[in-house]
Design an enzyme around this catalytic site. Structure first.
Site, PDB file in Angstrom:
ATOM      1  N   THR A  99      18.976 -11.491 -37.444  1.00 15.00           N
ATOM      2  CA  THR A  99      17.826 -12.253 -37.149  1.00 15.00           C
ATOM      3  C   THR A  99      16.873 -11.209 -35.895  1.00 15.00           C
ATOM      4  O   THR A  99      17.701 -10.606 -34.941  1.00 15.00           O
ATOM      5  CB  THR A  99      17.941 -13.333 -37.107  1.00 15.00           C
ATOM      6  OG1 THR A  99      18.212 -13.941 -38.164  1.00 15.00           O
ATOM      7  CG2 THR A  99      16.760 -14.092 -36.639  1.00 15.00           C
ATOM      8  N   ARG A 129      18.725 -19.899 -50.387  1.00 18.22           N
ATOM      9  CA  ARG A 129      18.982 -20.782 -49.218  1.00 18.22           C
ATOM     10  C   ARG A 129      17.652 -20.579 -47.679  1.00 18.22           C
ATOM     11  O   ARG A 129      17.331 -19.286 -47.691  1.00 18.22           O
ATOM     12  CB  ARG A 129      20.310 -20.330 -48.913  1.00 18.22           C
ATOM     13  CG  ARG A 129      20.599 -20.231 -47.821  1.00 18.22           C
ATOM     14  CD  ARG A 129      20.077 -19.835 -46.281  1.00 18.22           C
ATOM     15  NE  ARG A 129      21.131 -19.733 -45.488  1.00 18.22           N
ATOM     16  CZ  ARG A 129      20.744 -19.431 -44.095  1.00 18.22           C
ATOM     17  NH1 ARG A 129      20.405 -18.169 -43.997  1.00 18.22           N
ATOM     18  NH2 ARG A 129      21.440 -19.555 -42.923  1.00 18.22           N
ATOM     19  N   GLY A 173      17.249 -20.449 -43.527  1.00 13.84           N
ATOM     20  CA  GLY A 173      18.379 -20.683 -42.877  1.00 13.84           C
ATOM     21  C   GLY A 173      17.385 -21.716 -42.010  1.00 13.84           C
ATOM     22  O   GLY A 173      16.677 -22.142 -42.071  1.00 13.84           O
ATOM     23  N   ASP A 174      17.395 -20.613 -40.350  1.00 14.76           N
ATOM     24  CA  ASP A 174      16.820 -22.033 -38.898  1.00 14.76           C
ATOM     25  C   ASP A 174      16.136 -21.383 -39.129  1.00 14.76           C
ATOM     26  O   ASP A 174      14.607 -21.542 -38.623  1.00 14.76           O
ATOM     27  CB  ASP A 174      17.980 -21.929 -38.301  1.00 14.76           C
ATOM     28  CG  ASP A 174      18.208 -20.164 -37.657  1.00 14.76           C
ATOM     29  OD1 ASP A 174      18.701 -19.734 -38.373  1.00 14.76           O
ATOM     30  OD2 ASP A 174      19.113 -20.547 -36.670  1.00 14.76           O
ATOM     31  N   THR A 207      19.377 -16.666 -33.478  1.00 13.09           N
ATOM     32  CA  THR A 207      20.423 -15.566 -34.389  1.00 13.09           C
ATOM     33  C   THR A 207      21.573 -16.311 -34.767  1.00 13.09           C
ATOM     34  O   THR A 207      21.923 -17.140 -33.267  1.00 13.09           O
ATOM     35  CB  THR A 207      19.569 -14.333 -33.677  1.00 13.09           C
ATOM     36  OG1 THR A 207      20.810 -14.164 -32.961  1.00 13.09           O
ATOM     37  CG2 THR A 207      18.858 -13.800 -33.985  1.00 13.09           C
ATOM     38  N   GLY A 208      22.065 -15.543 -35.707  1.00 18.58           N
ATOM     39  CA  GLY A 208      23.314 -17.192 -36.350  1.00 18.58           C
ATOM     40  C   GLY A 208      23.168 -17.973 -37.098  1.00 18.58           C
ATOM     41  O   GLY A 208      22.650 -17.200 -37.917  1.00 18.58           O
ATOM     42  N   GLY A 253      22.199 -20.044 -39.044  1.00 18.07           N
ATOM     43  CA  GLY A 253      21.270 -20.672 -39.257  1.00 18.07           C
ATOM     44  C   GLY A 253      21.763 -22.513 -39.416  1.00 18.07           C
ATOM     45  O   GLY A 253      20.628 -23.610 -38.888  1.00 18.07           O
TER      46      GLY A 253
HETATM   47  N1  ASP Z   1      19.925 -17.034 -38.845  1.00 18.91           N
HETATM   48  C1  ASP Z   1      19.580 -16.560 -39.627  1.00 18.91           C
HETATM   49  C2  ASP Z   1      20.226 -17.462 -40.506  1.00 18.91           C
HETATM   50  O1  ASP Z   1      20.670 -18.118 -40.944  1.00 18.91           O
HETATM   51  C3  ASP Z   1      20.615 -15.820 -40.130  1.00 18.91           C
HETATM   52  C4  ASP Z   1      21.253 -14.544 -38.646  1.00 18.91           C
HETATM   53  O2  ASP Z   1      20.453 -14.089 -37.651  1.00 18.91           O
HETATM   54  O3  ASP Z   1      22.349 -14.149 -38.687  1.00 18.91           O
HETATM   55  O4  ASP Z   1      19.260 -17.488 -41.755  1.00 18.91           O
END
Ligand code: ASP
Length: 312
Positions: A167, A195, A197-198, A218-219, A221
């Site tokens: 992200t 779906r 995410g965050d 990021t990560g 979500g």
């Molecule tokens: N945070 C993002 C999500 O969950 C994806 C990511 O940053 O890896 O959509």
């Protein structure tokens, strides 16, 4: 004046810094920094040529928050329009709403004059999707995914932390001390259609409040949604914690989540005095920042706080 970002934001730093140096707003700087990332075909996690959902459709999530007023705009599962961050900003500026998703988001983008892009994915990304998904499914299963009444069985692919993720996060503070924060993503690769995410959830992946600071994630979500991570960091700052203690506490909150789907997380944050911070549950991850006095950005290793991953 300062720009802080996830490391994939550097492609947009010259545009953002130019705005800050010429007296522009933090909000403009955030949008201008993110746009080149959304256009970058080599970034498979944001905008054009991001990894699509399990059906091969690109669905974009983005949000922007103005720390002066706490006004926010966000879009989720936007298809066919690349400058997702700019559409999110238009939601904030022209509607009494904060978040639009799916068909409504597409419709609104068109109404605001954004061109929809016919070809959103390069042949390389389409081939990569087929190659990766075919590791887990037969040719017949792959060919009939769109008609499947059991798409959920493949969601484990979307949530597998060993697969792709990413992200773009950008926080800016301008010459007035105003803070804005923006986030844009194509989300988890091979996610279930629809779906979110965050990234489009204010308080989860994005939060900015001039009085205290800002944070973005990021990560995985789903974890940031469950722990209200970005808002938690800003609330910890409000409660008097230092930027490092606020981020460490938020990471600890994530580590204490129960349940079976616990993966990776990265944070960036900025306090109202212009101190940046980056945290990650993975060793060696970096973030970037640049003040108006600096000729170029600094890439700094994020502080590691381990999160015990659990899967399935
Ligand atoms: N945070 C993002 C999500 O969950 C994806 C990511 O940053 O890896 O959509």
């Amino acid at each position: 004046m300062i720009l802080v970002g996830s490391t994939n934001a550097t492609i947009g730093f010259p545009a953002g810094m130019e705005i800050l140096r010429s007296g522009g707003s933090a909000l403009d700087a955030v949008e201008a920094t993110i746009r080149p990332v959304e256009d970058n075909p080599d970034d498979r996690t944001v905008g054009f040529n991001g990894y699509p959902n399990i059906l091969g459709e690109l669905e974009l999530d983005a949000s922007i928050m103005d720390g002066r007023t706490l006004e926010s705009g966000a879009i989720g599962a936007l298809k066919g329009v690349i400058p997702a961050i700019s559409v999110a900003r238009k939601v904030m500026e022209t509607l009494p709403h904060v978040l639009l998703v799916g068909d409504g988001a597409d419709r609104f983008a068109k109404e605001m004059g954004f061109e929809s892009t016919e070809e959103l994915l390069t042949p390389e990304v389409k081939a990569a999707r087929e190659k990766i998904l075919r590791q887990d499914m037969s040719a017949a299963e792959f060919a009939s995914l769109a008609e499947s009444d059991n798409l959920r069985q493949w969601v484990k692919l979307a949530t597998d932390p060993e697969r792709t993720y990413g992200t773009v996060n950008v926080i800016a503070q301008d010459q007035n001390g105003d803070i804005a924060c923006g986030v844009s993503t194509s989300g988890w690769a091979w996610k279930y259609p629809g779906r979110l995410g965050d990234s489009p959830i204010i308080g989860a992946g994005n939060y900015a409040d001039n009085r205290y600071g800002a944070a973005a994630c990021t990560g995985m979500g789903e974890m940031a949604i469950r722990a209200s991570t970005a808002r938690s960091i800003v609330l910890y700052l409000k409660m008097g914690l230092s930027i490092t203690d606020a981020c460490a506490q938020a990471m600890q909150d994530l580590n204490e989540l129960g349940g079976k789907f616990i993966g990776r997380m990265n944070l960036i944050a900025l306090d109202k005095d212009g101190t940046p911070a980056g945290y990650s549950s993975m060793k060696g991850k970096t973030f970037v920042y640049q003040t108006s006095e600096m000729e170029t950005y600094v890439e700094q290793e994020r502080t590691l706080v381990e999160i015990e991953e659990r899967w399935g």
